[in-house]
Design a protein around this motif. Structure first.
Motif, PDB file in Angstrom:
ATOM      1  N   MET A  38     -35.240  15.062   7.630  1.00 27.29           N
ATOM      2  CA  MET A  38     -35.851  16.101   8.787  1.00 27.29           C
ATOM      3  C   MET A  38     -34.404  16.943   9.349  1.00 27.29           C
ATOM      4  N   ASN A  39     -33.311  16.176   9.448  1.00 27.76           N
ATOM      5  CA  ASN A  39     -32.015  16.894   9.904  1.00 27.76           C
ATOM      6  C   ASN A  39     -31.763  17.786   8.651  1.00 27.76           C
ATOM      7  N   ILE A  40     -31.696  17.250   7.511  1.00 25.99           N
ATOM      8  CA  ILE A  40     -31.361  18.419   6.423  1.00 25.99           C
ATOM      9  C   ILE A  40     -32.106  19.540   6.390  1.00 25.99           C
ATOM     10  N   TRP A  41     -33.432  19.663   6.514  1.00 25.51           N
ATOM     11  CA  TRP A  41     -34.509  20.584   6.829  1.00 25.51           C
ATOM     12  C   TRP A  41     -34.167  21.535   7.842  1.00 25.51           C
ATOM     13  N   VAL A  42     -33.851  20.954   8.944  1.00 32.54           N
ATOM     14  CA  VAL A  42     -33.505  21.883  10.048  1.00 32.54           C
ATOM     15  C   VAL A  42     -32.142  22.626   9.795  1.00 32.54           C
ATOM     16  N   ALA A  44     -30.987  23.612   6.830  1.00 34.90           N
ATOM     17  CA  ALA A  44     -31.450  24.594   5.980  1.00 34.90           C
ATOM     18  C   ALA A  44     -31.976  25.759   6.575  1.00 34.90           C
ATOM     19  N   ILE A  45     -33.040  25.475   7.423  1.00 33.43           N
ATOM     20  CA  ILE A  45     -33.808  26.381   8.058  1.00 33.43           C
ATOM     21  C   ILE A  45     -32.792  27.252   8.877  1.00 33.43           C
ATOM     22  N   ASN A  46     -32.034  26.660   9.785  1.00 38.98           N
ATOM     23  CA  ASN A  46     -30.970  27.350  10.558  1.00 38.98           C
ATOM     24  C   ASN A  46     -30.097  28.194   9.863  1.00 38.98           C
ATOM     25  N   ALA A  47     -29.629  27.747   8.524  1.00 42.61           N
ATOM     26  CA  ALA A  47     -28.780  28.571   7.653  1.00 42.61           C
ATOM     27  C   ALA A  47     -29.414  29.765   7.238  1.00 42.61           C
ATOM     28  N   LEU A  48     -30.737  29.481   6.902  1.00 39.18           N
ATOM     29  CA  LEU A  48     -31.392  31.005   6.426  1.00 39.18           C
ATOM     30  C   LEU A  48     -31.663  31.665   7.561  1.00 39.18           C
ATOM     31  N   ASP A  49     -31.972  31.234   8.726  1.00 40.63           N
ATOM     32  CA  ASP A  49     -32.077  32.174   9.925  1.00 40.63           C
ATOM     33  C   ASP A  49     -30.719  33.032  10.310  1.00 40.63           C
ATOM     34  N   ILE A  60     -33.694  41.487   2.998  1.00 34.25           N
ATOM     35  CA  ILE A  60     -34.849  40.426   3.054  1.00 34.25           C
ATOM     36  C   ILE A  60     -35.939  40.857   2.262  1.00 34.25           C
ATOM     37  N   GLU A  61     -36.453  41.681   2.256  1.00 33.15           N
ATOM     38  CA  GLU A  61     -37.843  42.069   1.439  1.00 33.15           C
ATOM     39  C   GLU A  61     -37.450  41.783  -0.066  1.00 33.15           C
ATOM     40  N   GLU A  62     -36.235  42.366  -0.380  1.00 38.11           N
ATOM     41  CA  GLU A  62     -36.010  42.066  -1.829  1.00 38.11           C
ATOM     42  C   GLU A  62     -35.696  40.726  -2.433  1.00 38.11           C
ATOM     43  N   ASN A  63     -35.202  39.763  -1.365  1.00 35.46           N
ATOM     44  CA  ASN A  63     -34.727  38.515  -1.535  1.00 35.46           C
ATOM     45  C   ASN A  63     -35.258  37.687  -0.576  1.00 35.46           C
ATOM     46  N   PRO A  64     -36.510  37.295  -0.468  1.00 36.65           N
ATOM     47  CA  PRO A  64     -37.119  36.409   0.376  1.00 36.65           C
ATOM     48  C   PRO A  64     -36.656  35.189   0.467  1.00 36.65           C
ATOM     49  N   ARG A  65     -36.682  34.719   1.651  1.00 40.74           N
ATOM     50  CA  ARG A  65     -36.184  33.310   1.953  1.00 40.74           C
ATOM     51  C   ARG A  65     -37.035  31.981   1.262  1.00 40.74           C
ATOM     52  N   GLN A  66     -36.243  31.343   0.795  1.00 41.35           N
ATOM     53  CA  GLN A  66     -36.854  30.233   0.061  1.00 41.35           C
ATOM     54  C   GLN A  66     -35.946  29.069  -0.129  1.00 41.35           C
ATOM     55  N   TRP A  78     -30.450   5.185  -8.863  1.00 44.24           N
ATOM     56  CA  TRP A  78     -30.326   6.153  -7.814  1.00 44.24           C
ATOM     57  C   TRP A  78     -31.569   7.083  -7.726  1.00 44.24           C
ATOM     58  N   VAL A  79     -32.092   7.515  -6.581  1.00 40.30           N
ATOM     59  CA  VAL A  79     -32.984   8.527  -6.545  1.00 40.30           C
ATOM     60  C   VAL A  79     -32.158   9.841  -5.913  1.00 40.30           C
ATOM     61  N   GLU A  80     -32.421  10.944  -6.711  1.00 37.83           N
ATOM     62  CA  GLU A  80     -31.262  11.978  -6.040  1.00 37.83           C
ATOM     63  C   GLU A  80     -32.549  13.013  -5.438  1.00 37.83           C
ATOM     64  N   ILE A  81     -32.230  13.622  -4.248  1.00 41.70           N
ATOM     65  CA  ILE A  81     -33.142  14.545  -3.488  1.00 41.70           C
ATOM     66  C   ILE A  81     -32.118  15.645  -3.175  1.00 41.70           C
ATOM     67  N   ALA A  82     -32.609  16.719  -3.670  1.00 41.54           N
ATOM     68  CA  ALA A  82     -31.660  18.031  -3.458  1.00 41.54           C
ATOM     69  C   ALA A  82     -32.527  19.165  -3.033  1.00 41.54           C
ATOM     70  N   LEU A  83     -32.078  19.858  -1.940  1.00 40.98           N
ATOM     71  CA  LEU A  83     -32.585  20.881  -1.103  1.00 40.98           C
ATOM     72  C   LEU A  83     -31.608  22.089  -1.467  1.00 40.98           C
ATOM     73  N   ALA A  84     -32.119  23.251  -1.867  1.00 43.66           N
ATOM     74  CA  ALA A  84     -31.159  24.493  -2.207  1.00 43.66           C
ATOM     75  C   ALA A  84     -31.925  25.568  -1.867  1.00 43.66           C
ATOM     76  N   LYS A  85     -31.048  26.531  -1.671  1.00 38.80           N
ATOM     77  CA  LYS A  85     -31.583  27.970  -1.464  1.00 38.80           C
ATOM     78  C   LYS A  85     -31.057  28.750  -2.745  1.00 38.80           C
ATOM     79  N   PRO A  86     -31.588  29.882  -3.000  1.00 43.46           N
ATOM     80  CA  PRO A  86     -31.371  30.747  -3.924  1.00 43.46           C
ATOM     81  C   PRO A  86     -29.928  31.241  -3.729  1.00 43.46           C
ATOM     82  N   ARG A  87     -29.406  31.628  -4.887  1.00 43.44           N
ATOM     83  CA  ARG A  87     -27.896  32.203  -4.663  1.00 43.44           C
ATOM     84  C   ARG A  87     -27.988  33.801  -4.581  1.00 43.44           C
TER      85      ARG A  87
END
Length: 87
Positions: A38-42, A44-49, A60-66, A78-87
């Motif tokens: 949850m902290n990582i999601w928050v 990531a969302i704050n960084a996009l904001d 913003i329209e040409e490169n929507p947030r994801q 090991w299990v790997e969980i990765a969150l990433a935004k597009p470059r």
């Protein structure tokens, strides 16, 4: 977290791309793991904001947030969980 991902007047929606690999059952502390994720999601969302504050409406329209979330098994131990935004 759904309310932070939805479209609002002041900001566009954030698309979530899910790329889940086949994971085996993992022994863990689910409550603590959930809090970490949850902290990582928050974050990531704050960084996009923050990023959107520096972009024009056209950018913003040409490169929507994801955010992409990917899971995989790494080295069978090991299990790997990765969150990433597009470059």
């Amino acid at each position: 977290m759904q309310h932070r991902l939805k479209d609002k007047l002041e900001r566009p929606a954030i698309a979530v791309i899910r790329d889940y690999g086949h994971l085996l059952q993992v022994e863990c502390y689910p409550g603590q793991l959930n809090q970490v994720l949850m902290n990582i999601w928050v974050n990531a969302i704050n960084a996009l904001d923050e990023l959107n504050l520096k972009r024009t409406d056209l950018e913003i329209e040409e490169n929507p947030r994801q955010i992409t979330i990917r899971t995989s098994v790494n080295d069978s131990q090991w299990v790997e969980i990765a969150l990433a935004k597009p470059r």
